[in-house]
Motif scaffolding. Structure first.
Motif, mmCIF file in Angstrom:
data_model
loop_
_atom_site.group_PDB
_atom_site.id
_atom_site.type_symbol
_atom_site.label_atom_id
_atom_site.label_comp_id
_atom_site.label_asym_id
_atom_site.label_seq_id
_atom_site.Cartn_x
_atom_site.Cartn_y
_atom_site.Cartn_z
ATOM 1 N N ALA A 40 0.864 -1.184 0.000
ATOM 2 C CA ALA A 40 0.000 0.000 0.000
ATOM 3 C C ALA A 40 0.898 1.232 0.000
ATOM 4 O O ALA A 40 1.989 1.191 0.576
ATOM 5 N N PRO A 41 0.498 2.279 -0.655
ATOM 6 C CA PRO A 41 -0.797 2.544 -1.276
ATOM 7 C C PRO A 41 -0.847 2.288 -2.791
ATOM 8 O O PRO A 41 -1.761 2.775 -3.456
ATOM 9 N N VAL A 42 0.091 1.561 -3.333
ATOM 10 C CA VAL A 42 0.158 1.373 -4.787
ATOM 11 C C VAL A 42 -0.914 0.359 -5.219
ATOM 12 O O VAL A 42 -0.839 -0.823 -4.887
ATOM 13 N N ARG A 43 -1.912 0.847 -5.944
ATOM 14 C CA ARG A 43 -3.086 0.058 -6.318
ATOM 15 C C ARG A 43 -2.710 -1.255 -7.013
ATOM 16 O O ARG A 43 -3.255 -2.301 -6.699
ATOM 17 N N GLU A 44 -1.763 -1.228 -7.950
ATOM 18 C CA GLU A 44 -1.392 -2.440 -8.689
ATOM 19 C C GLU A 44 -0.821 -3.503 -7.749
ATOM 20 O O GLU A 44 -1.105 -4.688 -7.905
#
Length: 165
Positions: free
Chosen positions: A117-121
């Protein structure tokens, strides 16, 4: 203070398994973390399956080192719907992760915080690997094991970053 001052990020491990009592100690330390309004947004996946660890290591370009760990702890955040302070959940999770890292150091283990998190992928990739329920969000990967070499912590104290009033 020893665990704080001597903690290092460990990315290479021996093949030695982490004992169940040490795993429980790590998780107990995590759940002792402070939490806004005592909301305790955390749950933890304890992953020892080699195939799953390999899949988790592929979820981020910075997680390759997880592949050599005998254990990966995956902290996840529960749905924020019933929290008093949902905006603080990532802070609560960070405190829990830090407690795991410090406990690992204290137990003679090595560990490293790999951000999801926070990287959506990355969140979606971990969610797919672990088949997370709706509303449960992957927060980090924490490879844990016995370090394959001894590393010395660096003193990061920098008095120029202190502003006294």
């Amino acid at each position: 203070m020893d665990a704080i001052m001597n903690r290092v990020s460990v990315r290479a491990f021996t093949n030695q398994e982490v004992e169940e009592e040490k795993i429980e100690t790590l998780l107990r330390a995590a759940m002792q973390a402070p939490s806004a309004g005592n909301q305790q947004p955390w749950e933890f996946f304890v992953v020892k399956d080699r195939d799953v660890i390999t899949s988790l290591a592929a979820c981020s370009p910075y997680a390759k080192a997880a592949q050599s760990a005998p254990l990966v702890i995956v902290p996840v955040m529960r749905a924020k719907d019933n929290m008093r302070f949902p905006e603080c959940a990532p802070l609560d999770m960070s405190a829990a992760v830090e407690n795991i890292l410090l406990a690992a150091q204290d137990l003679g283990l090595g560990a490293v915080w790999m951000g999801i998190a926070p990287v959506r992928e990355r969140i979606e990739a971990v969610s797919d690997v672990l088949h997370l329920a709706e509303g449960v969000t992957a927060f980090a990967l924490i490879p844990v094991g016995y370090p394959n070499k001894k590393s010395e912590a660096k003193d990061r104290f920098d008095d120029t970053r202190i502003h006294r009033i």
